[in-house]
Design an enzyme around this catalytic site. Structure first.
Site, short mmCIF file in Angstrom:
data_model
loop_
_atom_site.label_atom_id
_atom_site.label_comp_id
_atom_site.label_asym_id
_atom_site.label_seq_id
_atom_site.Cartn_x
_atom_site.Cartn_y
_atom_site.Cartn_z
N GLU A 17 0.81 -1.19 -0.05
CA GLU A 17 -0.16 -0.10 -0.18
C GLU A 17 0.87 1.15 0.30
O GLU A 17 1.98 1.34 0.87
CB GLU A 17 -0.90 0.01 1.35
CG GLU A 17 -1.86 1.22 1.33
CD GLU A 17 -2.49 1.28 2.73
OE1 GLU A 17 -3.37 0.74 2.63
OE2 GLU A 17 -2.14 2.21 3.59
N LYS A 164 -21.47 -7.24 3.50
CA LYS A 164 -20.59 -6.57 2.73
C LYS A 164 -20.22 -7.53 1.65
O LYS A 164 -20.23 -7.35 0.45
CB LYS A 164 -19.34 -6.03 3.34
CG LYS A 164 -18.67 -5.12 2.49
CD LYS A 164 -17.85 -4.19 3.33
CE LYS A 164 -16.74 -4.76 4.25
NZ LYS A 164 -15.76 -3.74 4.75
#
Length: 286
Positions: A17, A164
């Site tokens: 990331e 989700k």
């Protein structure tokens, strides 16, 4: 390539990331970081959306485009929704689609006390559903080994995560943690609940005590006693703390890989030394 396909090779996925720099000059200089990261052949690199979910920056899209165009690595674009209307999200999706960016990490975003949230999206699952109905994207999601800070309990948190996934998430990236037992326990509960998508373990190497404490205050991760001893002993010795922090992170990763984790996601803090040091240690394990 859609990220969900990367988990079908039988090997653990490795990803990093990074965050988009705040200044245009720094965006140009980020090539120094990307060169090191991409030499390590990650499966993908995720690009954050904006501090505290405060808003999208064109730098996010530009950086994702650069990663694909110049380094031939698949980008995963973070997208938050709390401070956006459906129309605004649709415009962002149009922009991503036009740029050929098909992998999105759908997030609610952190609440900002200085910004009144919009009412179109209350949860990340609302954004996931919206993106799925828009079509054409792979959707990743976040998960929390120690439970989301706003969930009443871990049972509720797992139920929310299942919802989700049911809405369209096909890959999960975990929040940082410093005790692998939290991850194993969470993973077991997720599988029992019928969450069968790949789950990557998020690892944050320690290189700065203040930075780690700030991150922990935001996400609620626990600090094991042995971890605290490391910070206390070496906090005033920068190079020693870096070495100790890298050793701790590597030990986490080695154990996770030995337990057949689906993948490792390293929060690099835009520091190529962090990624290079870790990957040198685990290169033969991946």
């Amino acid at each position: 390539m859609r990220i969900e396909e990367m988990f079908k090779t039988g090997k653990p996925v490795l990803s990093f990331e990074i965050f988009p720099p705040k200044r245009n000059r720094e965006l140009e200089e980020i090539d120094d970081t990307l060169k090191v990261l991409c030499e390590l052949e990650p499966d993908f690199i995720s690009v954050t959306f904006g501090a505290g979910g405060s808003g999208i920056s064109s730098r996010t899209v530009e950086l994702a485009k650069k990663i694909r165009r110049d380094y031939h690595v698949e980008p995963l674009v973070h997208l938050t929704c709390l401070n956006y209307t459906k129309q605004e999200i649709c415009e962002i999706l149009n922009e991503l689609e036009a740029a050929g960016l098909e992998n999105i990490l759908a997030l609610r975003g952190d609440r900002n006390p200085d910004v009144e949230p919009k009412q179109d999206f209350q949860y990340a699952s609302d954004l996931v559903k919206f993106i799925r109905e828009y079509g054409g994207f792979h959707i990743s999601g976040a998960c929390y080994p120690e439970g989301h800070t706003e969930a009443k309990n871990r049972i509720q948190d797992i139920r929310n995560l299942k919802h989700k996934v049911d809405e369209g998430v096909t890959h999960l990236v975990s929040q940082l943690f410093f005790d692998n037992e939290f991850f194993y326990g969470f993973q077991e509960k997720a599988r029992i609940a019928g969450i069968d998508v790949p789950i990557e373990a998020g690892i944050m190497p320690v290189i700065n005590k203040a930075q780690i404490e700030r991150m922990v205050s935001l996400c609620g991760a626990s600090l094991p006693a042995k971890f605290q001893r490391i910070m206390s002993k070496y906090e005033n010795r920068k190079e020693a703390l870096f070495d100790a922090g890298m050793a701790y992170a590597v030990s986490q990763i080695v154990e996770l890989l030995a337990n057949d984790v689906d993948g490792i996601h390293i929060f690099t803090m835009n520091n190529p030394k962090v990624a290079k040091r870790i990957c040198t240690e685990i290169r033969n394990l991946i």
